[in-house]
Design an enzyme around this catalytic site. Structure first.
Site, short mmCIF file in Angstrom:
data_model
loop_
_atom_site.label_atom_id
_atom_site.label_comp_id
_atom_site.label_asym_id
_atom_site.label_seq_id
_atom_site.Cartn_x
_atom_site.Cartn_y
_atom_site.Cartn_z
CG HIS A 1 -0.04 0.10 2.50
ND1 HIS A 1 0.34 -1.02 3.21
CD2 HIS A 1 0.53 1.16 3.12
CE1 HIS A 1 1.10 -0.63 4.22
NE2 HIS A 1 1.24 0.68 4.20
CG HIS B 1 7.17 5.67 1.08
ND1 HIS B 1 6.71 6.76 1.77
CD2 HIS B 1 7.13 4.62 1.94
CE1 HIS B 1 6.42 6.40 3.01
NE2 HIS B 1 6.65 5.09 3.14
O1 3AM Z 1 3.42 2.87 4.17
P1 3AM Z 1 4.36 2.63 5.27
O2 3AM Z 1 4.66 1.17 5.47
O3 3AM Z 1 5.58 3.47 5.21
O4 3AM Z 1 5.40 3.16 8.54
C1 3AM Z 1 4.06 2.83 8.85
C2 3AM Z 1 3.27 2.36 7.66
O5 3AM Z 1 3.62 3.14 6.56
C3 3AM Z 1 3.32 4.08 9.19
O6 3AM Z 1 1.97 3.76 8.99
C4 3AM Z 1 1.85 2.73 8.04
C5 3AM Z 1 1.06 1.59 8.58
O7 3AM Z 1 1.64 1.06 9.73
N1 3AM Z 1 3.59 4.52 10.55
C6 3AM Z 1 3.77 3.74 11.63
N2 3AM Z 1 4.01 4.50 12.70
C7 3AM Z 1 4.00 5.78 12.29
C8 3AM Z 1 4.18 7.04 12.93
N3 3AM Z 1 4.39 7.12 14.24
C9 3AM Z 1 3.73 5.80 10.90
N4 3AM Z 1 3.66 6.92 10.20
C10 3AM Z 1 3.84 8.07 10.86
N5 3AM Z 1 4.08 8.14 12.18
#
Ligand code: 3AM
Length: 184
Positions: A40, A126
């Site tokens: 995603h 990304h």
């Molecule tokens: O799309 P990605 O995988 O980058 O990195 C986490 C993931 O994004 C992000 O939320 C998505 C689902 O878990 N994520 C996790 N903790 C986070 C935070 N504290 C966060 N994004 C921003 N702040």
């Protein structure tokens, strides 16, 4: 419950990323690679929220998505956060039209109004491929060897999904709680 809003990765980009992940898995790097099912593009992370807030979050996501229309995106280069010299998160960047930035901004502003702090860092569309294990290092320069092993294909996103992230012993599982058709 732990919630985030994202665009699920459609074909033909999905096939490219699944293939790339299969090759990267064989690298032996100390990285937790993401599952194919959950690929995603995150637009807004809500974190842990009380279940009774789900409805108001759904409403805000619905409102933000209204009138967006299908989004013409394209896979771009391999990269790492915070930098290629100190990689913690490996990703494939996504080239996006201003309509995606507008959607992300509408989500930020709409959910700020119901109590969620804006991200504070610029939006960098990304697809996360994997996360380097705690205390381990990843040979970032070697990442470049994979740059030509996938095609930077164009693709059209037609869905915005509010996911619940459920942590399991096998890693996180992402359950859709609300799916919006962007073309509608
Ligand atoms: O799309 P990605 O995988 O980058 O990195 C986490 C993931 O994004 C992000 O939320 C998505 C689902 O878990 N994520 C996790 N903790 C986070 C935070 N504290 C966060 N994004 C921003 N702040």
């Amino acid at each position: 419950m732990r919630l985030f809003a994202a665009i699920p990765l459609p074909e033909p980009a999905r096939t490219q990323i699944v293939g790339l992940l299969e090759r990267l898995r064989e690298s032996g790097w100390p990285v937790r690679w993401v599952h194919h099912e959950g690929l995603h593009l995150t637009l807004k992370f809500f974190g842990e929220v009380p279940t009774e807030r789900l409805e108001v979050i759904e409403e805000a996501v619905r409102f933000a998505g209204q009138g967006t229309g299908p989004l013409a995106l394209r896979l771009a280069e391999l990269g790492a956060f915070p930098s290629l010299n100190r990689p913690r998160v490996l990703y494939v960047a996504v080239d996006a039209p201003s309509a995606l930035e507008l959607l992300q901004d509408r989500l930020e502003r709409g959910t700020e109004a119901i109590g969620f702090a804006p991200e504070g860092t610029p939006f960098q569309p990304h697809l996360t491929l994997g996360r380097v294990r705690e205390g381990q290092r990843c040979p970032a320069r070697d990442l470049e060897e994979y740059a030509d092993t996938y095609e930077q294909v164009p693709f059209v996103a037609t869905e915005l999904v509010l996911y619940e992230s459920i942590l399991t012993t096998r890693g996180p599982r992402y359950d859709p709680r609300l799916t919006l058709d962007l073309g509608a």
